[in-house]
Motif scaffolding. Structure first.
Motif, PDB file in Angstrom:
ATOM      1  N   LYS A 254       0.708  -1.166  -0.029  1.00 37.13           N
ATOM      2  CA  LYS A 254       0.047   0.029  -0.023  1.00 37.13           C
ATOM      3  C   LYS A 254       0.889   1.287  -0.168  1.00 37.13           C
ATOM      4  N   TYR A 255       1.862   1.234   0.575  1.00 36.72           N
ATOM      5  CA  TYR A 255       2.764   2.419   0.889  1.00 36.72           C
ATOM      6  C   TYR A 255       4.130   2.059   0.141  1.00 36.72           C
ATOM      7  N   LEU A 256       4.781   3.015  -0.248  1.00 39.42           N
ATOM      8  CA  LEU A 256       6.224   3.037  -0.649  1.00 39.42           C
ATOM      9  C   LEU A 256       7.139   2.393   0.366  1.00 39.42           C
ATOM     10  N   VAL A 257       8.068   1.484  -0.214  1.00 41.55           N
ATOM     11  CA  VAL A 257       8.841   0.871   0.723  1.00 41.55           C
ATOM     12  C   VAL A 257      10.205   1.313   0.457  1.00 41.55           C
ATOM     13  N   MET A 258      10.992   1.859   1.406  1.00 37.60           N
ATOM     14  CA  MET A 258      12.489   2.421   1.219  1.00 37.60           C
ATOM     15  C   MET A 258      13.022   2.588   2.353  1.00 37.60           C
ATOM     16  N   GLU A 259      14.354   2.470   2.424  1.00 38.84           N
ATOM     17  CA  GLU A 259      15.138   2.662   3.657  1.00 38.84           C
ATOM     18  C   GLU A 259      14.884   3.923   4.606  1.00 38.84           C
ATOM     19  N   SER A 260      14.893   4.123   5.490  1.00 39.88           N
ATOM     20  CA  SER A 260      14.456   5.343   6.229  1.00 39.88           C
ATOM     21  C   SER A 260      15.469   6.536   6.103  1.00 39.88           C
ATOM     22  N   GLY A 261      16.859   6.303   5.708  1.00 42.11           N
ATOM     23  CA  GLY A 261      17.590   7.235   5.377  1.00 42.11           C
ATOM     24  C   GLY A 261      17.449   7.782   4.053  1.00 42.11           C
ATOM     25  N   ASP A 262      16.931   6.943   3.072  1.00 41.24           N
ATOM     26  CA  ASP A 262      16.665   7.396   2.019  1.00 41.24           C
ATOM     27  C   ASP A 262      15.432   8.152   2.052  1.00 41.24           C
ATOM     28  N   LYS A 263      14.392   7.637   2.666  1.00 42.92           N
ATOM     29  CA  LYS A 263      13.167   8.476   2.904  1.00 42.92           C
ATOM     30  C   LYS A 263      13.218   9.878   3.655  1.00 42.92           C
ATOM     31  N   ALA A 264      14.155  10.042   4.520  1.00 42.49           N
ATOM     32  CA  ALA A 264      14.559  10.998   5.199  1.00 42.49           C
ATOM     33  C   ALA A 264      15.144  12.029   4.102  1.00 42.49           C
ATOM     34  N   LYS A 265      16.081  11.596   3.240  1.00 49.59           N
ATOM     35  CA  LYS A 265      16.441  12.430   2.032  1.00 49.59           C
ATOM     36  C   LYS A 265      15.530  13.022   1.245  1.00 49.59           C
ATOM     37  N   LEU A 266      14.395  12.175   0.827  1.00 49.91           N
ATOM     38  CA  LEU A 266      13.506  12.360   0.103  1.00 49.91           C
ATOM     39  C   LEU A 266      12.636  13.242   0.604  1.00 49.91           C
ATOM     40  N   VAL A 267      12.234  13.344   1.881  1.00 50.89           N
ATOM     41  CA  VAL A 267      11.487  14.397   2.638  1.00 50.89           C
ATOM     42  C   VAL A 267      12.197  15.732   2.736  1.00 50.89           C
ATOM     43  N   ALA A 268      13.488  15.479   2.991  1.00 51.24           N
ATOM     44  CA  ALA A 268      14.251  16.791   3.204  1.00 51.24           C
ATOM     45  C   ALA A 268      14.246  17.714   1.790  1.00 51.24           C
ATOM     46  N   ASP A 269      14.331  16.826   0.548  1.00 49.36           N
ATOM     47  CA  ASP A 269      14.122  17.383  -0.531  1.00 49.36           C
ATOM     48  C   ASP A 269      12.856  18.086  -0.876  1.00 49.36           C
ATOM     49  N   TRP A 270      11.903  17.714  -0.355  1.00 48.48           N
ATOM     50  CA  TRP A 270      10.307  18.108  -0.276  1.00 48.48           C
ATOM     51  C   TRP A 270      10.407  19.278   0.268  1.00 48.48           C
ATOM     52  N   LEU A 271      11.021  19.368   1.621  1.00 47.53           N
ATOM     53  CA  LEU A 271      11.044  20.601   2.378  1.00 47.53           C
ATOM     54  C   LEU A 271      11.704  21.798   1.522  1.00 47.53           C
ATOM     55  N   ASP A 272      12.837  21.313   0.966  1.00 49.17           N
ATOM     56  CA  ASP A 272      13.831  22.413   0.270  1.00 49.17           C
ATOM     57  C   ASP A 272      13.141  22.805  -0.945  1.00 49.17           C
TER      58      ASP A 272
END
Length: 123
Positions: A6-24
């Motif tokens: 149901k949800y995207l599966v990825m490593e938490s560090g990669d997810k944190a970087k993705l979220v940081a990109d969204w914030l940027d």
């Protein structure tokens, strides 16, 4: 029988970087990623970001939720949206703290997780 994820599966560090990109993308300031996986039983990554004011903080949170929905990133809840002084967005293994700039130092989330591996975000 293979159950569809149901949800995207990825490593938490990669997810944190993705979220940081969204914030940027929405001009979030002083983005810091903290790996708390060895210290916390509720999350693996903590992101801290500063906003220029109430509307900017709300815009950052709105953008996170829009992107999470679009990319099927799990979203568990949010606190503090109305006052927007300190918003917490829970993306399960990544928790985001959005502070109005003048309050970030007062709450000192980075100091609370001083033992965590810290990464200052760069695009």
């Amino acid at each position: 029988m293979n159950k569809e994820k149901k949800y995207l599966v990825m490593e938490s560090g990669d997810k944190a970087k993705l979220v940081a990109d969204w914030l940027d993308e929405k001009q979030g300031e002083d983005i810091v990623m903290l790996d708390v996986s060895g210290f916390s039983s509720v999350t693996d990554q903590v992101l801290v970001v500063s906003a220029r004011g109430m509307k900017h903080a709300q815009a950052l949170a709105d953008h996170l939720l829009d992107q999470a929905r679009e990319k099927t990133v799990e979203y568990l809840g949010m606190e503090g949206y109305r006052s927007a002084e300190w918003l917490l967005v829970d993306l399960n293994d990544v928790v985001v703290h959005i502070f109005q700039k003048e309050l970030r130092g007062f709450y000192n989330i980075e100091g609370m997780w001083a033992e965590a591996r810290r990464t200052d975000y760069t695009a």
